[in-house]
Scaffold this motif. Structure first.
Motif, mmCIF file in Angstrom:
data_model
loop_
_atom_site.group_PDB
_atom_site.id
_atom_site.type_symbol
_atom_site.label_atom_id
_atom_site.label_comp_id
_atom_site.label_asym_id
_atom_site.label_seq_id
_atom_site.Cartn_x
_atom_site.Cartn_y
_atom_site.Cartn_z
ATOM 1 N N ILE A 93 -6.718 1.405 0.256
ATOM 2 C CA ILE A 93 -7.296 0.142 0.704
ATOM 3 C C ILE A 93 -8.375 -0.527 -0.025
ATOM 4 O O ILE A 93 -9.005 0.011 -1.323
ATOM 5 N N GLY A 94 -8.583 -1.786 0.055
ATOM 6 C CA GLY A 94 -9.766 -2.719 -0.845
ATOM 7 C C GLY A 94 -11.051 -2.111 -1.268
ATOM 8 O O GLY A 94 -11.519 -2.385 -2.263
ATOM 9 N N ASP A 95 -11.554 -1.195 -0.372
ATOM 10 C CA ASP A 95 -12.895 -0.713 -0.369
ATOM 11 C C ASP A 95 -12.846 0.520 -1.192
ATOM 12 O O ASP A 95 -13.835 1.267 -1.294
ATOM 13 N N GLY A 96 -11.634 1.013 -1.533
ATOM 14 C CA GLY A 96 -11.623 2.174 -2.465
ATOM 15 C C GLY A 96 -11.016 3.482 -1.675
ATOM 16 O O GLY A 96 -10.781 4.674 -2.184
ATOM 17 N N ARG A 97 -11.050 3.564 -0.126
ATOM 18 C CA ARG A 97 -10.744 4.684 0.582
ATOM 19 C C ARG A 97 -9.351 4.830 0.286
ATOM 20 O O ARG A 97 -8.303 3.881 0.351
ATOM 21 N N GLU A 98 -8.759 6.339 0.539
ATOM 22 C CA GLU A 98 -7.302 6.405 0.408
ATOM 23 C C GLU A 98 -7.074 7.533 1.499
ATOM 24 O O GLU A 98 -7.881 8.167 2.146
ATOM 25 N N GLY A 99 -5.575 7.545 1.711
ATOM 26 C CA GLY A 99 -5.197 8.614 2.527
ATOM 27 C C GLY A 99 -3.539 8.580 2.753
ATOM 28 O O GLY A 99 -2.896 8.037 1.816
ATOM 29 N N TRP A 100 -3.013 8.987 3.556
ATOM 30 C CA TRP A 100 -1.664 9.055 3.903
ATOM 31 C C TRP A 100 -1.163 8.252 5.136
ATOM 32 O O TRP A 100 -1.887 8.652 6.421
ATOM 33 N N ILE A 101 -0.273 7.657 5.197
ATOM 34 C CA ILE A 101 0.295 6.903 6.431
ATOM 35 C C ILE A 101 1.797 7.011 6.633
ATOM 36 O O ILE A 101 2.610 7.143 5.636
ATOM 37 N N PRO A 102 2.345 7.221 7.785
ATOM 38 C CA PRO A 102 3.748 7.411 8.219
ATOM 39 C C PRO A 102 4.303 6.063 7.758
ATOM 40 O O PRO A 102 3.857 4.949 7.673
ATOM 41 N N ALA A 103 5.442 6.286 6.832
ATOM 42 C CA ALA A 103 6.097 5.121 6.054
ATOM 43 C C ALA A 103 6.705 4.072 7.251
ATOM 44 O O ALA A 103 6.830 3.004 7.126
ATOM 45 N N SER A 104 7.087 4.656 8.629
ATOM 46 C CA SER A 104 7.280 3.629 9.562
ATOM 47 C C SER A 104 6.363 2.823 10.100
ATOM 48 O O SER A 104 6.701 1.590 10.675
ATOM 49 N N GLN A 105 5.083 2.804 9.788
ATOM 50 C CA GLN A 105 4.131 2.121 10.200
ATOM 51 C C GLN A 105 3.802 0.972 9.413
ATOM 52 O O GLN A 105 2.702 0.144 9.810
ATOM 53 N N VAL A 106 4.500 0.784 8.340
ATOM 54 C CA VAL A 106 3.930 -0.441 7.334
ATOM 55 C C VAL A 106 5.449 -0.829 6.921
ATOM 56 O O VAL A 106 6.425 -0.405 7.114
ATOM 57 N N GLU A 107 5.112 -2.184 6.584
ATOM 58 C CA GLU A 107 6.327 -3.237 5.873
ATOM 59 C C GLU A 107 5.836 -3.240 4.217
ATOM 60 O O GLU A 107 4.783 -3.914 4.336
ATOM 61 N N ILE A 108 6.868 -2.994 3.399
ATOM 62 C CA ILE A 108 6.578 -3.207 2.016
ATOM 63 C C ILE A 108 6.488 -4.805 1.899
ATOM 64 O O ILE A 108 7.604 -5.433 2.370
ATOM 65 N N ILE A 109 5.647 -5.407 1.284
ATOM 66 C CA ILE A 109 5.543 -6.966 0.675
ATOM 67 C C ILE A 109 6.784 -6.981 0.072
ATOM 68 O O ILE A 109 6.959 -6.445 -0.949
#
Length: 259
Positions: free
Chosen positions: A243-259
């Motif tokens: 994310i914009g402030d530099g934090r990183e991690g993993w997220i289930p693909a079903s929870q996001v929509e690619i732009i």
């Protein structure tokens, strides 16, 4: 007997014409135009406008359609989908001030207030310059510049007066420089679009994990409408994000929509 046969043929042809006309009228009645979608939006029928804009986008994408779709979603209080549509519009037309304004306005409504990493002012200035207009507009400007450079070069080579030759020389040099710059900006923006892989959180809230497993350690929580950059697609059903402030991690693909 012949007359009866001819009459039957004529009746068959008339029935066929009536059937074709009926099919055409049904097809036309179901055809969706941008005017239909715009009218539905102006009448406050936002759900119908959303359906119409989505159908039009299946025929071909455009920043205007995504922008209007975003407006319809925003009016329907679907913030995540509105931001997604605005982001897609901004990708196609990064220099459009109306799209940028609505995108920033919608982002301000999200729960997560992410402060981006600081960057040098000239880096920010350069990015804004590259995204001042679209790839196509940079390319058109480059074509105009190279044509102008050729004309001015002819003036330099065959100008009857010294002042004309000077104008031709310096003018062609500036036009060639403009051609190089605009071509580079067009290439740079195209590369950014191809390499960039942003996404929007669509779930009301989602816990970002430190590892790509459901029972992994929690890292932080994000909410709908927040933009993330996808950094890793190598794991099945999971995306590595930043994310914009530099934090990183993993997220289930079903929870996001690619732009």
């Amino acid at each position: 007997m012949m007359k009866k046969h001819i009459s039957n043929i004529g009746n068959s042809i008339r029935r066929l014409l009536v059937l074709v006309a009926g099919l055409l009228s049904v097809t036309l009645s179901f055809a969706i135009t941008k005017d239909n979608a715009d009218t539905a939006y102006k009448q406050g029928k936002y759900q119908q406008a959303i359906i119409d804009y989505q159908e039009l986008l299946k025929e071909g994408v455009s920043p205007e359609l995504y922008y209007n779709l975003g407006n319809a979603y925003y009016r329907s209080d679907n913030l995540a989908q509105a931001i997604l549509a605005y982001e897609r519009a901004a990708q196609l037309s990064p220099g459009n001030s109306d799209i940028r304004f609505n995108l920033q306005f919608a982002r301000a409504k999200t729960i997560d207030k992410i402060v981006p990493d600081n960057e040098m002012f000239f880096v920010t200035w350069y990015k804004r310059l590259v995204n001042f207009t679209s790839v196509d507009n940079w390319a058109r400007t480059g074509i105009v510049a190279v044509v102008l450079a050729l004309l001015l070069m002819l003036a330099y080579l065959f100008g009857p007066q010294l002042v004309v030759r000077k104008i031709g020389f310096y003018g062609s040099s500036i036009a060639l420089l403009l051609f190089v710059v605009t071509t580079f900006f067009a290439w740079q923006q195209k590369q950014n679009l191809e390499r960039h892989c942003g996404a929007i959180i669509m779930a009301p809230s989602v816990t970002i994990k430190k590892t790509p497993v459901a029972n992994g350690t929690d890292a932080f929580v994000l909410h709908e409408g927040t933009r993330v950059d996808i950094t890793d697609k190598s794991m099945k059903s999971w995306y590595g994000i930043k994310i914009g402030d530099g934090r990183e991690g993993w997220i289930p693909a079903s929870q996001v929509e690619i732009i």
